[in-house]
Structure formats: structure tokens, C-alpha cells
Scaffold this motif. Structure first.
Motif, PDB file in Angstrom:
ATOM      1  N   GLN A 144      43.732  48.629  47.297  1.00 35.74           N
ATOM      2  CA  GLN A 144      43.067  47.439  46.773  1.00 35.74           C
ATOM      3  C   GLN A 144      42.635  46.535  47.924  1.00 35.74           C
ATOM      4  O   GLN A 144      43.460  45.957  48.619  1.00 35.74           O
ATOM      5  CB  GLN A 144      43.992  46.687  45.815  1.00 35.74           C
ATOM      6  CG  GLN A 144      44.288  47.482  44.572  1.00 35.74           C
ATOM      7  CD  GLN A 144      45.225  46.771  43.631  1.00 35.74           C
ATOM      8  OE1 GLN A 144      45.991  45.911  44.017  1.00 35.74           O
ATOM      9  NE2 GLN A 144      45.160  47.137  42.364  1.00 35.74           N
ATOM     10  N   ARG A 145      41.320  46.434  48.104  1.00 31.86           N
ATOM     11  CA  ARG A 145      40.728  45.589  49.140  1.00 31.86           C
ATOM     12  C   ARG A 145      39.682  44.680  48.513  1.00 31.86           C
ATOM     13  O   ARG A 145      39.043  45.036  47.532  1.00 31.86           O
ATOM     14  CB  ARG A 145      40.031  46.431  50.214  1.00 31.86           C
ATOM     15  CG  ARG A 145      40.954  47.209  51.101  1.00 31.86           C
ATOM     16  CD  ARG A 145      40.155  47.869  52.226  1.00 31.86           C
ATOM     17  NE  ARG A 145      41.006  48.595  53.128  1.00 31.86           N
ATOM     18  CZ  ARG A 145      41.574  48.064  54.205  1.00 31.86           C
ATOM     19  NH1 ARG A 145      41.357  46.813  54.503  1.00 31.86           N
ATOM     20  NH2 ARG A 145      42.339  48.795  54.983  1.00 31.86           N
ATOM     21  N   ASP A 146      39.497  43.525  49.137  1.00 32.65           N
ATOM     22  CA  ASP A 146      38.415  42.629  48.745  1.00 32.65           C
ATOM     23  C   ASP A 146      37.097  43.276  49.152  1.00 32.65           C
ATOM     24  O   ASP A 146      36.967  43.772  50.277  1.00 32.65           O
ATOM     25  CB  ASP A 146      38.587  41.281  49.461  1.00 32.65           C
ATOM     26  CG  ASP A 146      37.425  40.350  49.228  1.00 32.65           C
ATOM     27  OD1 ASP A 146      37.082  40.103  48.061  1.00 32.65           O
ATOM     28  OD2 ASP A 146      36.858  39.865  50.223  1.00 32.65           O
ATOM     29  N   MET A 147      36.123  43.291  48.262  1.00 27.24           N
ATOM     30  CA  MET A 147      34.869  43.988  48.568  1.00 27.24           C
ATOM     31  C   MET A 147      33.964  43.224  49.528  1.00 27.24           C
ATOM     32  O   MET A 147      33.034  43.799  50.077  1.00 27.24           O
ATOM     33  CB  MET A 147      34.112  44.358  47.297  1.00 27.24           C
ATOM     34  CG  MET A 147      33.523  43.207  46.538  1.00 27.24           C
ATOM     35  SD  MET A 147      32.593  43.750  45.091  1.00 27.24           S
ATOM     36  CE  MET A 147      33.843  44.537  44.123  1.00 27.24           C
ATOM     37  N   PHE A 148      34.234  41.954  49.771  1.00 22.08           N
ATOM     38  CA  PHE A 148      33.389  41.181  50.678  1.00 22.08           C
ATOM     39  C   PHE A 148      33.968  41.097  52.083  1.00 22.08           C
ATOM     40  O   PHE A 148      33.235  41.150  53.065  1.00 22.08           O
ATOM     41  CB  PHE A 148      33.154  39.773  50.116  1.00 22.08           C
ATOM     42  CG  PHE A 148      32.513  39.796  48.755  1.00 22.08           C
ATOM     43  CD1 PHE A 148      31.175  40.131  48.607  1.00 22.08           C
ATOM     44  CD2 PHE A 148      33.243  39.507  47.619  1.00 22.08           C
ATOM     45  CE1 PHE A 148      30.579  40.175  47.360  1.00 22.08           C
ATOM     46  CE2 PHE A 148      32.653  39.543  46.364  1.00 22.08           C
ATOM     47  CZ  PHE A 148      31.316  39.886  46.231  1.00 22.08           C
ATOM     48  N   THR A 149      35.288  40.986  52.185  1.00 20.76           N
ATOM     49  CA  THR A 149      35.922  40.870  53.507  1.00 20.76           C
ATOM     50  C   THR A 149      36.588  42.166  53.943  1.00 20.76           C
ATOM     51  O   THR A 149      36.929  42.317  55.109  1.00 20.76           O
ATOM     52  CB  THR A 149      37.002  39.774  53.504  1.00 20.76           C
ATOM     53  OG1 THR A 149      38.063  40.177  52.632  1.00 20.76           O
ATOM     54  CG2 THR A 149      36.433  38.433  53.087  1.00 20.76           C
TER      55      THR A 149
END
Length: 80
Positions: free
Chosen positions: A20-25
Motif C-alpha cells: 500500500q503506497r500513496d499514488m502521488f508520493t
């Protein structure tokens, strides 16, 4: 630019087994933030911002529940 970030994020997602990663950062994110990211029409980009939702919290690695509970046959990994 958002679309470019999304494609990079999508590749990371599969290459890292649904991490799970932030799609912008591309920072590792919380499950709460992940669930928000999976509903982009419910939140504005500002509401989805990593610093707004996660801030300075220490985040442990977690994986998309669909990858870990068998919803996706073969798991979340690239297939040759």
C-alpha cells in the motif's frame, strides 16, 4: 502529471505484491489512506494528500487485503 504518477504507482503495486503506497508520493501509506485512495471520486486531491491524511506518522508496511486474503488468484505479483 497525475496520470503519469498513477502508471508508476500501478507498476510499483504489482512489482511489490500489493504494498500500500500513496499514488502521488509513492510513500508507504496506512490502510485508512489506502481505502480513501481506492475511492478517488469520493475525495478531492487535497483531501487525499499524504500529508493531510498520514502526516508525520510512522507507517508500517501493509498490503492490499485483496492480495493477502486470496481474492486475486495467484496473488498480486507480475506474471511472465
Amino acid at each position: 502529471m497525475d496520470e503519469i504518477h498513477w502508471y508508476g504507482w500501478h507498476i510499483d503495486y504489482w512489482m511489490e505484491g500489493g504494498l500500500q503506497r500513496d499514488m502521488f508520493t509513492h510513500k508507504i501509506t496506512t490502510n485508512e489512506h489506502w481505502q480513501m485512495l481506492m475511492q478517488p471520486h469520493e475525495y478531492t486531491k487535497k483531501e487525499l494528500a499524504y500529508d493531510t491524511v498520514v502526516g508525520d506518522d510512522i507507517v508500517s508496511q501493509s498490503y492490499d487485503p485483496h492480495c493477502t486474503n486470496g481474492d486475486i488468484s495467484g496473488g498480486c505479483e507480475p506474471v511472465a
